[in-house]
Design a protein around this motif. Structure first.
Motif: not given
Length: 288
Positions: A71, A76, A98, A115-116, A120
């Protein structure tokens, strides 16, 4: 995974440049020895070729990839674009991560996104598989059918934190788990019996090829939460051929993992060609 066989995956890094031939050669060396090959995504925040591109190339040669998605470098919108693109290219296995901090890598002044994070991201993959985007809007051009996995660290210092994170990833839809480097197999046993028991998802123990005593000490110093025992370091130090002793140690760990969990994830950084030797010495036969 459904077959219940002992699972073997291995990790390779994409090339640092535009020529994938060496990475492909390493992956072909693993064909029929492992069930799938992990392609890292900017591991240690070092710039390398897109794991999406490398995974697509491996598929062309009949090698099943596990495409890692971090991420750190995408928001997203970008994550959804790449995940749907992965599905269109025939990539199915995704490891949701992550990502390592930017300061650890070769572009320390780059702007991190985050962002995530991994939980998530797992939820996002579930939505795409149900045919909706992040905001639950229908995707008119079809759902994906991705097979998401997650990382786990049985040697985490916080037992309650480890349990909480593992349960959140399960609830978010993780279908398999690959662990960080395992050096304490009593700890892995405890994790399997107290946290992972009854989850019905494969856990693959991370096996790391130690190349020398110096290499082991470096890992102890630089990798948080890892403690390679002095006994292991002494074995490497006293060995006439430290690398061969490292292969022996890794093979022994594969055998120990076989008694505790569902498989192994082998990491032999910059010596991936030695992974078949580790499997041979551990008595793990070729994948059919």
């Amino acid at each position: 995974m459904k077959s219940g066989k002992f699972l073997v995956t291995a990790e390779i890094t994409p090339p640092k440049g535009g020529d994938p031939s060496h990475t492909l050669e390493l992956a072909q060396n693993l064909k029929n020895r492992v069930h799938a090959v992990n392609i890292t995504d900017g591991s240690r925040a070092v710039m390398r070729m897109s794991p999406l591109a490398v995974s697509a190339i491996l598929l062309q040669y009949g090698i099943e990839p596990v495409c890692q998605f971090a991420c750190r470098d995408r928001n997203r919108i970008g994550l959804q674009a790449d995940l749907t693109g992965a599905y269109a290219l025939g990539i199915r296995n995704i490891l949701a991560l992550t990502g390592d901090p930017v300061k650890a890598g070769d572009h320390p002044k780059a702007k991190a996104v985050f962002d995530m994070e991994s939980v998530r991201l797992l939820h996002l993959i579930g939505k795409l598989n149900r045919g909706v985007d992040f905001h639950k809007n229908p995707m008119p051009d079809g759902a994906t059918d991705l097979f998401p996995g997650a990382a786990v660290d049985p040697e985490s210092r916080s037992w309650s934190g480890l349990q909480r994170r593992f349960e959140r990833k399960l609830a978010a839809g993780a279908q398999f788990f690959q662990s960080q480097l395992i050096s304490d197999f009593d700890r892995l046993d405890k994790f399997m019996n107290q946290i992972a028991a009854g989850c019905n998802k494969p856990i693959l123990a991370g096996i790391f090829l130690l190349k020398s005593a110096k290499n082991a000490r470096f890992i102890n110093k630089m990798v948080p939460g890892v403690h390679i025992s002095e006994e292991t370091i002494e074995r490497l130090e006293k060995a006439s051929e430290p690398l061969q002793e490292g292969i022996n140690i890794a093979a022994e760990q594969v055998q120990m993992a076989r008694q505790l969990c569902h498989g192994v994830h082998i990491m032999a950084v910059k010596r991936e060609e030695l992974i078949p030797q580790i499997l041979d010495r551990a008595g793990v036969q070729a994948v059919k």
